[in-house]
Design a protein around this motif. Structure first.
Motif, short mmCIF file in Angstrom:
data_model
loop_
_atom_site.label_atom_id
_atom_site.label_comp_id
_atom_site.label_asym_id
_atom_site.label_seq_id
_atom_site.Cartn_x
_atom_site.Cartn_y
_atom_site.Cartn_z
N UNK A 109 54.78 -14.50 122.54
CA UNK A 109 54.32 -14.09 123.87
C UNK A 109 55.41 -13.50 124.74
N UNK A 110 56.71 -13.74 124.38
CA UNK A 110 57.80 -13.07 125.11
C UNK A 110 57.58 -11.56 125.10
N UNK A 111 57.13 -11.03 123.96
CA UNK A 111 56.88 -9.60 123.87
C UNK A 111 55.77 -9.15 124.78
N UNK A 112 54.72 -9.96 124.88
CA UNK A 112 53.62 -9.62 125.77
C UNK A 112 54.02 -9.67 127.23
N UNK A 113 54.85 -10.64 127.59
CA UNK A 113 55.28 -10.75 128.98
C UNK A 113 56.09 -9.56 129.44
N UNK A 114 56.84 -8.95 128.52
CA UNK A 114 57.73 -7.85 128.89
C UNK A 114 57.01 -6.64 129.46
N UNK A 115 55.76 -6.45 129.09
CA UNK A 115 55.03 -5.28 129.57
C UNK A 115 54.93 -5.28 131.09
N UNK A 116 54.66 -6.44 131.67
CA UNK A 116 54.48 -6.52 133.13
C UNK A 116 55.74 -6.09 133.87
N UNK A 117 56.88 -6.60 133.43
CA UNK A 117 58.13 -6.25 134.12
C UNK A 117 58.54 -4.81 133.83
N UNK A 118 58.26 -4.33 132.62
CA UNK A 118 58.62 -2.96 132.28
C UNK A 118 57.85 -1.95 133.13
N UNK A 119 56.56 -2.15 133.28
CA UNK A 119 55.75 -1.22 134.07
C UNK A 119 56.11 -1.30 135.54
N UNK A 120 56.34 -2.51 136.01
CA UNK A 120 56.77 -2.68 137.40
C UNK A 120 58.07 -1.94 137.65
N UNK A 121 59.03 -2.05 136.74
CA UNK A 121 60.32 -1.40 136.90
C UNK A 121 60.21 0.11 136.93
N UNK A 122 59.49 0.69 135.97
CA UNK A 122 59.39 2.15 135.89
C UNK A 122 58.64 2.72 137.09
N UNK A 123 57.71 1.97 137.66
CA UNK A 123 56.95 2.48 138.81
C UNK A 123 57.86 2.77 140.00
N UNK A 124 58.98 2.08 140.12
CA UNK A 124 59.90 2.30 141.24
C UNK A 124 60.63 3.63 141.13
N UNK A 125 60.77 4.16 139.93
CA UNK A 125 61.65 5.30 139.72
C UNK A 125 61.01 6.66 139.99
N UNK A 126 59.68 6.75 139.99
CA UNK A 126 59.03 8.05 140.05
C UNK A 126 58.22 8.24 141.33
N UNK A 127 58.11 9.48 141.81
CA UNK A 127 57.29 9.76 143.00
C UNK A 127 55.81 9.56 142.69
#
Length: 460
Positions: free
Chosen positions: A131-149
């Motif tokens: 489940x560590x792999x499944x949890x990573x999706x939430x933080x990954x998408x949250x992080x990338x959303x900050x970078x783009x207009x």
């Protein structure tokens, strides 16, 4: 170069083209392989469980479905917490830490499958750790959303998630290959004897875990030394918890459960469901194609949603998914129908395509919804209020992206378990499939009522 960005203004045209775009793309292209490996580790049990009985493990069908389902349960639960980690720790630090955590289940599986005497409880623990792999999706998408207009979030999130989702297809394609040879030599351990009827062969099932270890190590280092933290994205849990008061947070949780929850649930359950419905078929030869179709469709869906609007694409996607499930029911074996594997398979491919497009379209909706809400509140209050609205909208959208993905990830547990329960109770998967249709109907109603109809309160 500093790993902390003290100035980050993606909505500023000059800043974006002079500085921001290159940095954002660098972080995106490091994020993608980290997320791909996360999905691979998360879904590795979907392939491993099919092979366990043939190498001497005496687990019944229900126990095998539990092993396929538990990573979904733990991954979804971890996503709730991971949703809020990027603003607290920083995207670079958290991506490196969360990627490194994948080493635990990968190495553990490699050792556990080498002995048929390994207790079932050990396998349950390893399934939960995946489940560590499944949890990573939430933080990954949250992080990338900050970078783009705002105008490019759909495409960026579609690439991150779509190519990341390829991890499901990669694991279902790569594992059946690497377990046929001792690719790690003496370091990888001895072969097991695979037996089915009169047929025997050697198998190195431990490679299903060990194969990911070097790639996880390299990706962890790339994240630590190559990615960035954004200073303005910092926020405490209390700051982010405002999303629990937002109506659209809960509505989008429901819709994303219908899209991503379906994608990851069918990915986890499809191989074993195929094996139970068509025993003569080797599901690992075909299972990777469903997640592959879904992942590619997600990339395309992000681009289409940026052009047409997320809500209208989501509306029609759910209609397509209902039609596909009816097709699966038609071609599945029953008391009066021997079924057709190729019809069953083609309908599932159509279903996977729908989930992929819907994954992208719903995630395109979220940043638009929360940015629009905050900008509406700030309208007419001056430039400072408008700038603050952009920052607040980005933070809320990032938290919602993570939290909705957490709720949706429970599909990875409920769909395989629904298949297992339905088969145990009725002898077929029809009851589970009809339940999914009913759920998709509610998603169509919500999408139309709030987002896609003319004069909808929140068009997106």
């Amino acid at each position: 170069m500093s790993r902390v960005l003290t100035k980050w203004l993606p909505e500023d045209h000059d800043f974006w083209h002079n500085e921001g775009k290159a940095i954002a793309r660098l972080n995106l292209w490091i994020s993608i392989p980290c997320l791909l490996l996360s999905f691979a580790v998360w879904m590795v049990w979907s392939v491993v469980v099919v092979n366990l009985p043939n190498i001497g493990f005496k687990f019944d069908t229900d126990q095998l479905f539990w092993l396929a389902a538990l990573p979904g349960l733990s991954g979804a639960t971890l996503r709730i917490f991971y949703s809020f980690m990027v603003p607290i720790f920083g995207g670079r630090k958290w991506t490196a830490i969360s990627t490194a955590s994948l080493l635990l289940p990968a190495i553990g599986i490699g050792f556990a499958v080498q002995s048929p005497d390994t207790p079932y409880a050990t396998f349950l623990t390893l399934a939960l750790l995946c489940g560590f792999g499944g949890g990573n999706f939430a933080s990954s998408m949250s992080n990338i959303s900050f970078f783009f207009p705002k105008a490019q979030k759909g495409g960026a999130l579609g690439l991150n998630a779509g190519l990341g989702n390829l991890g499901v297809s990669v694991v279902q394609f790569v594992v059946p290959i690497v377990i046929t040879a001792g690719v790690f030599g003496a370091l990888g351990g001895d072969a097991q004897i695979w037996v089915k009827g009169a047929q025997t062969k050697q198998m190195w099932l431990q490679n299903a875990g060990f194969i990911w270890v070097p790639f996880i190590a390299v990706s962890t280092l790339a994240a630590w030394f190559g990615m960035h933290d954004i200073a303005s994205a910092k926020a405490s849990f209390a700051d982010q918890a405002v999303i629990f008061k937002r109506k659209h947070n809960w509505l989008m949780c429901w819709l994303y459960l219908g899209t991503f929850g379906s994608f990851i649930g069918y990915s986890a359950g499809f191989p074993l469901l195929t094996k139970t419905q068509f025993p003569e078929i080797n599901p690992v030869q075909y299972a990777f194609l469903g997640p592959l179709v879904g992942a590619i469709a997600r990339v395309a869906g992000g681009w289409i949603s940026d052009k047409l609007g997320g809500a209208i694409v989501t509306f029609w996607t759910f209609i397509l998914m209902i039609a596909a499930v009816f097709g699966v029911i038609q071609f599945a074996p029953s008391a009066t129908n021997p079924g057709s594997f190729w019809g069953f398979f083609s309908m599932f491919m159509l279903l996977f395509m729908g989930t992929g497009v819907g994954n992208a379209s719903t995630f395109r909706m979220i940043p638009i919804i929360f940015m629009t809400e905050r900008q509406r509140e700030a309208a007419g209050k001056g430039k400072q209020a408008e700038e603050a609205a952009i920052v607040a909208g980005n933070k809320e959208a990032a938290a919602v992206l993570g939290f909705t993905s957490a709720i949706a990830a429970y599909g990875a547990f409920f769909i395989p378990k629904s298949f297992g329960t339905s088969i145990a109770a009725t002898g077929s998967a029809e009851f589970a499939l009809y339940s999914f249709i009913c759920f998709y109907v509610t998603c169509i109603v919500i999408t139309w009522l709030f987002y896609s109809r003319r004069n909808a309160p929140m068009p997106c």
